[in-house]
Scaffold this motif. Sequence first.
Motif, PDB file in Angstrom:
ATOM      1  N   GLN A 217      51.093  49.603  -9.631  1.00 18.34           N
ATOM      2  CA  GLN A 217      49.678  49.966  -9.752  1.00 18.34           C
ATOM      3  C   GLN A 217      48.968  49.657  -8.438  1.00 18.34           C
ATOM      4  O   GLN A 217      49.102  48.567  -7.906  1.00 18.34           O
ATOM      5  CB  GLN A 217      49.098  49.143 -10.901  1.00 18.34           C
ATOM      6  CG  GLN A 217      47.625  48.950 -10.963  1.00 18.34           C
ATOM      7  CD  GLN A 217      47.251  48.016 -12.118  1.00 18.34           C
ATOM      8  OE1 GLN A 217      47.821  48.067 -13.209  1.00 18.34           O
ATOM      9  NE2 GLN A 217      46.320  47.131 -11.887  1.00 18.34           N
TER      10      GLN A 217
ATOM     11  N   ARG B 162      39.409  51.262 -14.714  1.00 19.24           N
ATOM     12  CA  ARG B 162      40.314  50.860 -15.787  1.00 19.24           C
ATOM     13  C   ARG B 162      40.510  49.355 -15.782  1.00 19.24           C
ATOM     14  O   ARG B 162      40.451  48.726 -14.741  1.00 19.24           O
ATOM     15  CB  ARG B 162      41.706  51.469 -15.564  1.00 19.24           C
ATOM     16  CG  ARG B 162      41.775  52.974 -15.563  1.00 19.24           C
ATOM     17  CD  ARG B 162      41.617  53.498 -16.957  1.00 19.24           C
ATOM     18  NE  ARG B 162      41.805  54.941 -16.992  1.00 19.24           N
ATOM     19  CZ  ARG B 162      42.927  55.536 -17.383  1.00 19.24           C
ATOM     20  NH1 ARG B 162      43.971  54.814 -17.748  1.00 19.24           N
ATOM     21  NH2 ARG B 162      43.018  56.848 -17.418  1.00 19.24           N
TER      22      ARG B 162
ATOM     23  N   PRO C 112      39.955  58.209  -8.913  1.00 14.12           N
ATOM     24  CA  PRO C 112      40.589  57.356  -9.922  1.00 14.12           C
ATOM     25  C   PRO C 112      39.536  56.852 -10.917  1.00 14.12           C
ATOM     26  O   PRO C 112      38.367  56.718 -10.550  1.00 14.12           O
ATOM     27  CB  PRO C 112      41.136  56.181  -9.114  1.00 14.12           C
ATOM     28  CG  PRO C 112      40.959  56.514  -7.692  1.00 14.12           C
ATOM     29  CD  PRO C 112      39.971  57.617  -7.582  1.00 14.12           C
ATOM     30  N   SER C 113      39.958  56.593 -12.145  1.00 17.99           N
ATOM     31  CA  SER C 113      38.979  56.080 -13.103  1.00 17.99           C
ATOM     32  C   SER C 113      38.942  54.558 -13.065  1.00 17.99           C
ATOM     33  O   SER C 113      39.849  53.907 -12.539  1.00 17.99           O
ATOM     34  CB  SER C 113      39.268  56.597 -14.505  1.00 17.99           C
ATOM     35  OG  SER C 113      40.627  56.505 -14.778  1.00 17.99           O
TER      36      SER C 113
ATOM     37  N   ILE D 241      44.070  52.938  -9.649  1.00 16.34           N
ATOM     38  CA  ILE D 241      42.875  52.698 -10.469  1.00 16.34           C
ATOM     39  C   ILE D 241      41.796  51.978  -9.655  1.00 16.34           C
ATOM     40  O   ILE D 241      42.080  51.415  -8.596  1.00 16.34           O
ATOM     41  CB  ILE D 241      43.176  51.832 -11.723  1.00 16.34           C
ATOM     42  CG1 ILE D 241      43.619  50.414 -11.329  1.00 16.34           C
ATOM     43  CG2 ILE D 241      44.204  52.493 -12.621  1.00 16.34           C
ATOM     44  CD1 ILE D 241      43.536  49.415 -12.478  1.00 16.34           C
TER      45      ILE D 241
ATOM     46  N   THR E 168      46.495  58.329 -15.358  1.00 21.75           N
ATOM     47  CA  THR E 168      45.751  57.990 -14.147  1.00 21.75           C
ATOM     48  C   THR E 168      46.196  58.878 -12.992  1.00 21.75           C
ATOM     49  O   THR E 168      47.300  59.420 -12.991  1.00 21.75           O
ATOM     50  CB  THR E 168      45.973  56.518 -13.726  1.00 21.75           C
ATOM     51  OG1 THR E 168      47.367  56.252 -13.775  1.00 21.75           O
ATOM     52  CG2 THR E 168      45.224  55.560 -14.591  1.00 21.75           C
ATOM     53  N   THR E 169      45.325  59.010 -12.015  1.00 21.52           N
ATOM     54  CA  THR E 169      45.655  59.689 -10.759  1.00 21.52           C
ATOM     55  C   THR E 169      46.767  58.902 -10.068  1.00 21.52           C
ATOM     56  O   THR E 169      46.821  57.681 -10.185  1.00 21.52           O
ATOM     57  CB  THR E 169      44.408  59.657  -9.839  1.00 21.52           C
ATOM     58  OG1 THR E 169      43.298  60.115 -10.591  1.00 21.52           O
ATOM     59  CG2 THR E 169      44.593  60.512  -8.605  1.00 21.52           C
ATOM     60  N   LYS E 170      47.632  59.618  -9.353  1.00 22.00           N
ATOM     61  CA  LYS E 170      48.655  58.914  -8.565  1.00 22.00           C
ATOM     62  C   LYS E 170      48.387  59.105  -7.082  1.00 22.00           C
ATOM     63  O   LYS E 170      47.756  60.079  -6.675  1.00 22.00           O
ATOM     64  CB  LYS E 170      50.054  59.443  -8.915  1.00 22.00           C
ATOM     65  CG  LYS E 170      50.510  58.985 -10.294  1.00 22.00           C
ATOM     66  CD  LYS E 170      51.965  59.331 -10.535  1.00 22.00           C
ATOM     67  CE  LYS E 170      52.427  58.700 -11.842  1.00 22.00           C
ATOM     68  NZ  LYS E 170      53.864  58.904 -12.054  1.00 22.00           N
TER      69      LYS E 170
ATOM     70  N   PRO F 147      50.498  55.102  -9.741  1.00 23.04           N
ATOM     71  CA  PRO F 147      49.165  55.220 -10.346  1.00 23.04           C
ATOM     72  C   PRO F 147      48.131  54.390  -9.583  1.00 23.04           C
ATOM     73  O   PRO F 147      48.440  53.282  -9.131  1.00 23.04           O
ATOM     74  CB  PRO F 147      49.352  54.650 -11.758  1.00 23.04           C
ATOM     75  CG  PRO F 147      50.808  54.763 -12.038  1.00 23.04           C
ATOM     76  CD  PRO F 147      51.492  54.614 -10.711  1.00 23.04           C
TER      77      PRO F 147
ATOM     78  N   LEU G 266      47.294  52.433 -17.592  1.00 17.30           N
ATOM     79  CA  LEU G 266      47.674  53.445 -16.594  1.00 17.30           C
ATOM     80  C   LEU G 266      47.933  54.828 -17.186  1.00 17.30           C
ATOM     81  O   LEU G 266      48.458  55.711 -16.507  1.00 17.30           O
ATOM     82  CB  LEU G 266      48.919  52.961 -15.828  1.00 17.30           C
ATOM     83  CG  LEU G 266      48.746  51.615 -15.102  1.00 17.30           C
ATOM     84  CD1 LEU G 266      50.061  51.174 -14.483  1.00 17.30           C
ATOM     85  CD2 LEU G 266      47.660  51.697 -14.044  1.00 17.30           C
TER      86      LEU G 266
END
Length: 190
Positions: free
Chosen positions: A72, A92, A89-90, A117, A100-102, A115, A97
């Motif tokens: 992460q 979190r 990214p959100s 965050i 999620t955007t990577k 991922p 995860l």
Amino acid sequence: MNKKILVEVSARHVHLTQIDFEKLYGKGKTLIPISKLSQPGEFASQQTITLLNGKNKIENVRILGPFRKNSQVEISLTDAYKLKLNPLPSIRVSGDLNNTTKITTKGPKGNVKIPVIIAQRHLHCNEKQAKELKLKNNQKISIRILGQREITFHNVIVRVSNNYDLSVHLDTDEGNSVGIKGKAFGNIIK
Ligand SMILES: [Zn+2]
């Protein structure tokens, strides 16, 4: 209740599985601790990675140890704009995860997509501290930080585990907004 709570600012960082670390740094390589963090057993390692999004990059992103079950990346919203991440990214809770955007991470031996965050601000404490402060796991509290740029942060999520020690974690955007660098102290307001 007027107990002063340690407030720390977490700079951008990455947690890795051993498998992802070896993809980035090479088979058989391991983390080299250089300093202890406030949470028991956690450390900053000597090694860093680069975050890549097309031509945009952020270098020298610290790897924190020990290895985890899931990799992460944690960055600030300012970092996300700098990297031109789309979607952003959100926000979190660490470890959440799903979907999620990577982002591409680059090490000396290879690249891995991980991922990413923006960490929800949170308070760590162990069970004894939770009892003393009358806090429950996943409860949301507010933290007031005094100073020239006094701010009360709401929606600070309480995370109780006997692996933790008492401290509030903000990201660099939050820390800068209240004018703290490194450490400060705050009061809990429920
Ligand atoms: Zn934390």
